[in-house]
Write an enzyme that holds these catalytic residues in place. Structure first.
Site, PDB file in Angstrom:
ATOM      1  CG  HIS A  39     -32.430 -38.210   0.422  1.00 55.51           C
ATOM      2  ND1 HIS A  39     -32.005 -39.332  -0.334  1.00 55.51           N
ATOM      3  CD2 HIS A  39     -33.235 -38.529   1.203  1.00 55.51           C
ATOM      4  CE1 HIS A  39     -32.697 -40.481   0.396  1.00 55.51           C
ATOM      5  NE2 HIS A  39     -33.331 -39.883   1.300  1.00 55.51           N
TER       6      HIS A  39
ATOM      7  CG  ASP B 287     -28.742 -47.756  -2.281  1.00 57.20           C
ATOM      8  OD1 ASP B 287     -29.397 -46.824  -1.551  1.00 57.20           O
ATOM      9  OD2 ASP B 287     -28.625 -49.113  -1.863  1.00 57.20           O
TER      10      ASP B 287
ATOM     11  CG  LEU C 226     -25.479 -35.908 -20.241  1.00 61.49           C
ATOM     12  CD1 LEU C 226     -24.801 -37.490 -20.464  1.00 61.49           C
ATOM     13  CD2 LEU C 226     -24.921 -35.730 -18.774  1.00 61.49           C
TER      14      LEU C 226
END
Ligand code: IPE
Ligand code: IPE
Ligand code: MG
Length: 237
Positions: free
Chosen positions: A33, A16, A129
């Site tokens: 972003h 955020d 991962l």
């Protein structure tokens, strides 16, 4: 086992603060972003080097459709552009992608759907991962869908509460994903925003003020230290 030996197996992040990062710099929200992409890339490298096996990131919520159409369009573009530009690199690093959320939603552009499916296929064999990309994700949707799936798969049976308790999570989209050990939220907000509500029952929570585009490996190291200092008792003592 000493509590310091407990590994961080699954880290979930509410990324955020992109908009505020951009506004602080007099830039359009969308450039926040774009800057967040570098934090994601740093976090993936950091997770691999710390042997964290699962990383779930909140990329777009079911509520984010409420933003301006310009921002929503940008986020759809940005998410597919990121996959086009970087999935080979992530693939080489051994990252296995899963996209968690309502991907059948007609509001999601078809190009995004195709790229997400291809990325899952291309990275399917990887094991360094597990990257769970929560996209058009909302916990309420996820839990309601699980309830509908459970109902539809057991029409002829009379299920007891115990049966439901035992099997409910198996009707989620990815029941093989372990529950998160740690939830990190950046940018100072102290709320969950419809993220992994079922899975967070015993997850440790860490909230930091840093905005997502500013997150780097030092900040993540500190978060890991804080996690390791916690004592997880699961109701026992
Ligand atoms: C998080 O940053 C990214 C997404 C929700 C897609 P925000 O865009 O929510 O940034 P703030 O909270 O407005 O600063
Ligand atoms: C949560 O952040 C969603 C993502 C990070 C993708 P928001 O910024 O959308 O959540 P609220 O509005 O602060 O609750
Ligand atoms: Mg926000």
């Amino acid at each position: 086992m000493n509590k310091k030996d407990i590994p961080l197996n699954h880290l979930a992040i509410i990324m955020d603060g992109n908009g505020r990062w951009a506004l602080n710099k007099d830039l359009p929200r969308t450039s926040g972003h774009a800057a967040g992409e570098h934090s994601l890339s740093r976090t993936i490298d950091w997770a691999i080097s710390n042997k964290i096996k699962w990383l779930t990131v909140y990329a777009f919520s079911t509520e984010n459709w409420l933003r301006s159409s310009d921002e929503v369009d940008y986020l759809m573009f940005f998410n597919r552009d990121l996959l086009i530009r970087r999935r080979d690199e992530f693939n080489q690093k051994g990252v296995k992608f899963r996209f968690l959320g309502d991907l059948g939603d007609s509001k999601i552009p078809n190009e995004n759907k195709i790229l997400m499916k291809e990325t899952e296929e291309i990275t399917f064999q990887n094991s360094n991962l597990n990257l769970v990309f929560a996209f058009n994700y909302g916990s309420h949707n996820e839990i309601h869908s699980a309830a509908v799936n459970l109902h539809n798969n057991n029409l002829e049976k009379e299920l007891s509460i115990k049966d439901v308790q035992r099997s409910f999570y198996s009707y989620f989209q990815y029941p093989e994903i372990p529950y998160p050990d740690l939830l990190l939220r950046t940018a100072g907000e102290k709320r969950i925003s419809n993220f992994l509500l079922y899975q967070l029952a015993y997850t440790e929570l860490i909230f930091i003020d840093d905005l997502w585009p500013d997150v780097n490996q030092d900040i993540l190291d500190n978060v890991l230290l804080e996690f390791k200092s916690r004592n997880r008792t699961y109701g026992k003592n």
